[in-house]
Design a protein around this motif. Structure first.
Motif, mmCIF file in Angstrom:
data_model
loop_
_atom_site.group_PDB
_atom_site.id
_atom_site.type_symbol
_atom_site.label_atom_id
_atom_site.label_comp_id
_atom_site.label_asym_id
_atom_site.label_seq_id
_atom_site.Cartn_x
_atom_site.Cartn_y
_atom_site.Cartn_z
ATOM 1 N N GLU A 80 37.162 -3.063 -74.768
ATOM 2 C CA GLU A 80 35.954 -2.462 -75.319
ATOM 3 C C GLU A 80 35.329 -1.474 -74.342
ATOM 4 O O GLU A 80 34.857 -0.398 -74.742
ATOM 5 C CB GLU A 80 34.956 -3.559 -75.685
ATOM 6 C CG GLU A 80 35.398 -4.425 -76.845
ATOM 7 C CD GLU A 80 34.421 -5.554 -77.112
ATOM 8 O OE1 GLU A 80 33.445 -5.670 -76.334
ATOM 9 O OE2 GLU A 80 34.630 -6.310 -78.078
ATOM 10 N N GLN A 81 35.339 -1.798 -73.055
ATOM 11 C CA GLN A 81 34.779 -0.902 -72.044
ATOM 12 C C GLN A 81 35.579 0.390 -71.960
ATOM 13 O O GLN A 81 35.016 1.492 -71.868
ATOM 14 C CB GLN A 81 34.754 -1.614 -70.680
ATOM 15 C CG GLN A 81 34.132 -0.797 -69.557
ATOM 16 C CD GLN A 81 32.646 -0.590 -69.756
ATOM 17 O OE1 GLN A 81 31.992 -1.382 -70.437
ATOM 18 N NE2 GLN A 81 32.109 0.466 -69.181
ATOM 19 N N GLU A 83 37.434 1.698 -74.344
ATOM 20 C CA GLU A 83 37.202 2.465 -75.568
ATOM 21 C C GLU A 83 35.858 3.185 -75.517
ATOM 22 O O GLU A 83 35.738 4.337 -75.947
ATOM 23 C CB GLU A 83 37.269 1.540 -76.779
ATOM 24 C CG GLU A 83 38.679 1.043 -77.085
ATOM 25 C CD GLU A 83 38.702 0.101 -78.273
ATOM 26 O OE1 GLU A 83 37.602 -0.243 -78.765
ATOM 27 O OE2 GLU A 83 39.811 -0.284 -78.714
ATOM 28 N N ARG A 84 34.833 2.512 -75.000
ATOM 29 C CA ARG A 84 33.522 3.163 -74.884
ATOM 30 C C ARG A 84 33.589 4.350 -73.926
ATOM 31 O O ARG A 84 33.034 5.422 -74.217
ATOM 32 C CB ARG A 84 32.477 2.151 -74.409
ATOM 33 C CG ARG A 84 32.028 1.172 -75.493
ATOM 34 C CD ARG A 84 30.736 0.470 -75.080
ATOM 35 N NE ARG A 84 30.935 -0.339 -73.884
ATOM 36 C CZ ARG A 84 31.282 -1.624 -73.905
ATOM 37 N NH1 ARG A 84 31.469 -2.242 -75.059
ATOM 38 N NH2 ARG A 84 31.441 -2.296 -72.791
ATOM 39 N N ASN A 85 34.270 4.178 -72.794
ATOM 40 C CA ASN A 85 34.413 5.288 -71.853
ATOM 41 C C ASN A 85 35.195 6.444 -72.468
ATOM 42 O O ASN A 85 34.881 7.621 -72.256
ATOM 43 C CB ASN A 85 35.099 4.805 -70.578
ATOM 44 C CG ASN A 85 34.241 3.850 -69.783
ATOM 45 O OD1 ASN A 85 33.014 3.846 -69.924
ATOM 46 N ND2 ASN A 85 34.859 3.026 -68.962
ATOM 47 N N TYR A 86 36.229 6.107 -73.243
ATOM 48 C CA TYR A 86 37.036 7.149 -73.884
ATOM 49 C C TYR A 86 36.202 7.949 -74.880
ATOM 50 O O TYR A 86 36.244 9.189 -74.903
ATOM 51 C CB TYR A 86 38.235 6.505 -74.580
ATOM 52 C CG TYR A 86 38.935 7.411 -75.561
ATOM 53 C CD1 TYR A 86 39.739 8.456 -75.117
ATOM 54 C CD2 TYR A 86 38.782 7.232 -76.940
ATOM 55 C CE1 TYR A 86 40.372 9.299 -76.011
ATOM 56 C CE2 TYR A 86 39.413 8.070 -77.841
ATOM 57 C CZ TYR A 86 40.208 9.103 -77.380
ATOM 58 O OH TYR A 86 40.835 9.928 -78.254
ATOM 59 N N ILE A 87 35.417 7.234 -75.706
ATOM 60 C CA ILE A 87 34.577 7.925 -76.688
ATOM 61 C C ILE A 87 33.534 8.792 -75.982
ATOM 62 O O ILE A 87 33.270 9.946 -76.370
ATOM 63 C CB ILE A 87 33.911 6.893 -77.613
ATOM 64 C CG1 ILE A 87 34.968 6.174 -78.459
ATOM 65 C CG2 ILE A 87 32.885 7.571 -78.512
ATOM 66 C CD1 ILE A 87 34.427 5.032 -79.293
ATOM 67 N N LYS A 88 32.967 8.276 -74.898
ATOM 68 C CA LYS A 88 31.957 9.025 -74.160
ATOM 69 C C LYS A 88 32.559 10.281 -73.534
ATOM 70 O O LYS A 88 31.985 11.380 -73.630
ATOM 71 C CB LYS A 88 31.361 8.118 -73.080
ATOM 72 C CG LYS A 88 30.233 8.758 -72.291
ATOM 73 C CD LYS A 88 29.669 7.775 -71.289
ATOM 74 C CE LYS A 88 28.557 8.408 -70.471
ATOM 75 N NZ LYS A 88 28.013 7.459 -69.463
#
Length: 292
Positions: A80-81, A83-88
């Motif tokens: 999840e971390q 994926e969040r960094n990737y989206i950001k």
């Protein structure tokens, strides 16, 4: 009495011996029981039915399942971390791309607007001065070759004329200058020595004035500086630009080329290109002014 004592002693000895035999037999029985118990536990251990073994196995299994659960939770958290960094980072990259695209478009529009303004100013300047951007053919006049003069070199061997020759006088101005020079020459009469003539005599006064119909100025460019009317002008120098219609413009020299200069008006920051031919013919006149 003696026989009775002997009998009692013998009975005590037999009793002690019997007790010792019983002890040995009991000890042997205990050993055999313990050995049988160990063998039975070993057999149960090999079969997996030993209670102690089952307890410990159950405890290890619980620890194993707990570690697997923790590992799954950690993996899920890390995923999840990431994926969040990737989206950001993706959003940041898209925003940077859009900003760069807008900036590039604005820079290109500004550059094209600047070029358009320069072309319009150049066109306006040419309309005011009557100059044309087309390169006029250079008029060549053939003179008779004297006996001692060298043979002229063919045109194909001559060095190309500098760019400054592309901005010469027009045919009408050349004709007027030649006519003026011919009038200024003093006539030579064969056999007659020159004699002083009074100032009022017609021969002393030239048929045309000393000055040419259009005043000429010395103008040239050397090492990135303009030499005009016995003065040197350089880039970023404050000047006044006067035209034929007596219009006086406050300018700053923005650049000095090989055959022209660019000036920037202090009023609206528009740029104008002035050719050396225009300065030489007096189409524009440059005057120094204070930078303040």
């Amino acid at each position: 009495m003696t026989a009775l004592q002997d009998t009692e002693d013998a009975s005590e000895t037999d009793l002690a011996k019997h007790d010792e035999d019983d002890y040995v037999e009991i000890k042997e029985q205990m050993y055999q029981d313990k050995l049988a118990s160990l063998k039975r536990q070993l057999q149960q251990l090999q079969e997996g039915t030993l209670q102690e073994y089952q307890k410990r196995m159950k405890k290890l299994d619980q620890q194993y399942k707990e570690r697997l659960r923790n590992a799954d939770l950690f993996l899920q958290l890390e995923t999840e971390q990431v994926e969040r960094n990737y989206i950001k980072e993706k959003k940041a990259a898209v925003k940077e791309f859009d900003d760069k695209k807008v900036e590039l478009k604005e820079n290109l529009i500004a550059e094209l607007e600047e070029k358009k303004k320069m072309i319009e100013n150049e066109k306006l300047t040419m309309e005011l001065t009557g100059d044309s951007m087309e390169v006029k053919p250079i008029m060549t006049r053939k003179l008779r070759r004297r006996p001692n003069d060298p043979v002229p070199i063919p045109d194909k061997r001559r060095k190309p004329a500098p760019a400054q020759l592309n901005y010469l006088l027009t045919d009408e101005q050349i004709t007027e200058d030649l006519r003026t020079l011919n009038k200024l020459k003093s006539p030579k009469r064969p056999g007659v020595s020159p004699s002083p003539v009074s100032p009022s005599s017609p021969e002393h006064v030239p048929a045309a004035p000393m000055e040419s119909p259009s005043q000429r100025y010395e103008a040239r460019i050397e090492e990135g500086k303009l030499y005009y009317d016995k003065r040197w002008y350089h880039k970023s120098q404050a000047i006044y630009l006067e035209s034929k219609d007596n219009t006086k413009i406050s300018c700053v020299i923005s650049s000095v080329g090989t055959n022209e200069i660019w000036v920037r008006k202090t009023s609206d920051s528009t740029k104008m290109r002035i050719y050396l031919g225009q300065l030489q013919r007096g189409a524009f006149v440059i005057r120094r002014r204070s930078a303040a």
